[in-house]
Write a protein that holds these residues in place. Structure first.
Motif, PDB file in Angstrom:
ATOM      1  N   UNK A  94      20.280  33.363 -28.698  1.00  0.00           N
ATOM      2  CA  UNK A  94      19.877  32.322 -29.649  1.00  0.00           C
ATOM      3  C   UNK A  94      19.454  31.060 -28.915  1.00  0.00           C
ATOM      4  N   UNK A  95      20.258  30.628 -27.964  1.00  0.00           N
ATOM      5  CA  UNK A  95      19.949  29.401 -27.238  1.00  0.00           C
ATOM      6  C   UNK A  95      18.725  29.551 -26.346  1.00  0.00           C
ATOM      7  N   UNK A 100      13.066  27.926 -25.478  1.00  0.00           N
ATOM      8  CA  UNK A 100      11.628  28.209 -25.438  1.00  0.00           C
ATOM      9  C   UNK A 100      10.879  27.311 -26.414  1.00  0.00           C
ATOM     10  N   UNK A 101      11.427  27.111 -27.596  1.00  0.00           N
ATOM     11  CA  UNK A 101      10.802  26.224 -28.583  1.00  0.00           C
ATOM     12  C   UNK A 101      10.773  24.803 -28.040  1.00  0.00           C
ATOM     13  N   UNK A 102      11.856  24.358 -27.442  1.00  0.00           N
ATOM     14  CA  UNK A 102      11.923  23.022 -26.860  1.00  0.00           C
ATOM     15  C   UNK A 102      10.877  22.866 -25.754  1.00  0.00           C
ATOM     16  N   UNK A 103      10.723  23.872 -24.920  1.00  0.00           N
ATOM     17  CA  UNK A 103       9.694  23.832 -23.873  1.00  0.00           C
ATOM     18  C   UNK A 103       8.301  23.696 -24.487  1.00  0.00           C
ATOM     19  N   UNK A 104       8.057  24.436 -25.571  1.00  0.00           N
ATOM     20  CA  UNK A 104       6.764  24.347 -26.252  1.00  0.00           C
ATOM     21  C   UNK A 104       6.523  22.933 -26.788  1.00  0.00           C
ATOM     22  N   UNK A 105       7.575  22.329 -27.341  1.00  0.00           N
ATOM     23  CA  UNK A 105       7.449  20.970 -27.889  1.00  0.00           C
ATOM     24  C   UNK A 105       7.188  19.953 -26.791  1.00  0.00           C
ATOM     25  N   UNK A 106       7.736  20.185 -25.622  1.00  0.00           N
ATOM     26  CA  UNK A 106       7.566  19.236 -24.511  1.00  0.00           C
ATOM     27  C   UNK A 106       6.223  19.400 -23.790  1.00  0.00           C
TER      28      UNK A 106
END
Length: 112
Positions: A94-95, A100-106
């Motif tokens: 899950x984490x 991965x989503x956080x990396x995409x946002x950054x």
């Protein structure tokens, strides 16, 4: 009249729903521990630890044996250790997805 299985499962997970109890089960999944050995690992008062251990005992997740003046706790089944291992795997998955989503946002957005 018997309770539905989903209610019994919910009670089981409520029993696990405290960080101290999870930490205790993690420790006991490795080996049995005396209460005094667990205290520095969980960082709470002895009376509080005893209450959490009593909850786990009533739920049938831990057992005790007495040796002299020491009380040793252990998990009642290897399945308890397996549950802690599987929970860790699920959380890792899950984490990882959230990372991965956080990396995409950054990541810089073209044209922004």
């Amino acid at each position: 009249m018997t309770r539905p299985l989903y209610q019994v499962k919910a009670e089981f997970f409520r029993t696990l729903g405290h960080p101290v109890r999870i930490r205790v089960l993690e420790l006991l999944s490795v080996r049995e521990h005396a209460v005094a050995e667990m205290l520095p690992e969980v960082g709470i008062e002895p009376a509080n630890l005893s209450q959490h251990l009593a909850v786990l005992r009533r739920a049938g997740l831990v057992a005790t044996r007495k040796e002299g003046s020491s009380v040793y706790y252990s998990v009642t089944s290897p399945d308890v250790a397996e549950l802690m291992r599987v929970a860790r795997l699920i959380l890792t998955s899950v984490l990882s997805g959230q990372a991965e989503i956080l990396d995409d946002l950054r990541a810089p957005v073209a044209g922004a």
